[in-house]
Write a protein that holds these residues in place. Sequence first.
Motif: not given
Length: 470
Positions: A141-165
Motif C-alpha cells: 500500500t505504501d508504494v501506491f500511496e507514494g509517488p512514481g519515480i519520474d512522475d510525482e503523482t501517487p502511483l495509485k492515481d497512475q494505475v488504470n481506474t478500477g483495478i487496485l480496488e
Amino acid sequence: MKKAISTLLVASMCAATLAGCGGNANTSANTDNSSAENTVGTEKTEKNGTADNAAEFENKKLNIAVFEGGYGPDYWNEIVEKFEAAYPGVEVDMQISPSIGDVIRPQIVAGNVPDFIVMNDNDSTGLISSMIKEHALLDLTDVFEGPGIDDETPLKDQVNTGILETAKCQPYADGKIYLAPFNSSPMGLVYNKTLFEEMNYELPTTWDEFFALGDQAKEDGYALMTYAGIYPSYVESLLWPALASATGIDNIKDISNYVEGSFSKPEAMEVLENIAKIGTGGYLLEGTVALNHTQSQTEMMMNKCLFIPNGNWMENEMADAPRADGFEFGLWTAPVLKDGDEAYVMTSVEQFSIPAKAENPELAKEFLRFLYTEESVKLFAEKANGIYALKDATELSKGLVSDGIYNMNEIYEHGTSMVFGFAALPEGCKVVPNDDVFNVLSDVMTGKMSAEEWAQKVENSFKEVSETAQ
C-alpha cells in the motif's frame, strides 16, 4: 545480471485461462522499430529521483522470479540491465520460466524466498493463491500511496481506474494492496474482421442477435464459437462480463466474495442458460471440449468458427500459427440480455508481488516503482508488444505495439472495463469456487449438466466457503 531459464516444455506455460500469455511478436507494418530502438531507454533518469537514492541499495542483490509467457524474455532481460545501470552496485538474479510457480515453490518451502515475483493472471500453479491464504505477501500500500519515480503523482492515481480496488490487488478486501498490476489486456470474443466484412456479418449486441448470427453461420458452413475445452477458464472473458451486464457490477462483487445467492439470481440464470445453449443448441465447434488453447485458437483463425473467448494477447501467442488468408484480429464484447443494457469488457491483469519474507523488500519496492516508469512502459511495448496497466500506457505504447494490439483496445469504446478475481479463501477451506465455475463446462456444453445444476454446484461451493469462514 545472473539469469536462470527453465527448459521445461513451453506447452506447459498456459494452463487455466492463459490470460497472462501476452506476446513478444511486434508485427505492425506501420511501426518503425529502428527509431524506437534509438529512443527507448535513452531518457535515463535526469528527470527522476533514481540516482538520488541509488546509494542506499549499493551492493545488494535482488532475486526475482518471472513467469515467461507469450511476452517472452527480451523485455525482462533489458529492464533488469537498465535497473542495474541506474542503481550501481545492485545485482539482479533472475529466474524466468514458463513454469515459474513450480520452479520456485520448493525453493520457498526450503526458505529460499525470492524478493520479487511476476506471475500470470489466474496462476495455474496455485502458488500465489497459496501465498495469499498463508498471508505470505508483503503489504504494498505504501508504494501506491507514494509517488512514481519520474512522475510525482501517487502511483495509485497512475494505475488504470478500477483495478487496485478489486480482489486482484486487495485479496483480503481490507483496503490494503498486496498484488501490484502489471499489464492490462482487454478480453472478450476474438473474431476475424476480414471474414465478417466478406460475409456482411454484423457484430451481435444481444444474446438473441448472437444466436441469430449463429444460425446464419451454420447455413454458411461456420460454427459460432469454440474455446479451449481442456482449459475452460478461458470462458471467463464471456461469462463475467455477461453476468456483470445482466446482474449488475455490485452483484459481481458479491460473486467475487462468495455471497450465497449471487450466482443463481434469475438474470444470472438467463446468462448460464445461454452459455449452455451454445453447446446444446449446436453452436459450438465440434470437438471443442477436447481442444487445448492453441488448437482451438488455430481452428478459429482458420475460419472454422466465428468467435473464441480470449484476449488481445492471442495475436502475439499465435504469431506463427496458420490462419485464413487476410485474417485480421478483432475483439468484441460479450452479449447482453436486452438492447440498451450496459456491456462490460473483462480486463486481464497480471501481477507483481513481494513475499513477506523477502530478504530485500525495500529494494524490491524500488524495482516495482522502476517498472512503472515511462522508460519501462515503452520498452515493454517495444520488446513484448504489451501495454502496462497505467492510464498513460496506451498512448505511450502507440507506434511501439502492433496495430492489432493497439486497435483491439478499441473494445473499450463499446463496453466498460471490469476486473474480476475471487477473494482470498479462508483458512481450512477445501473447495475452490473458481474450479466449480469452470471445470464443469464440458458437461454443461454437452448437456450432461443443466444450467440449474451448474449454478447449484457453485452455490454449494459458496456455502462451504461461508461456513468455513465462520
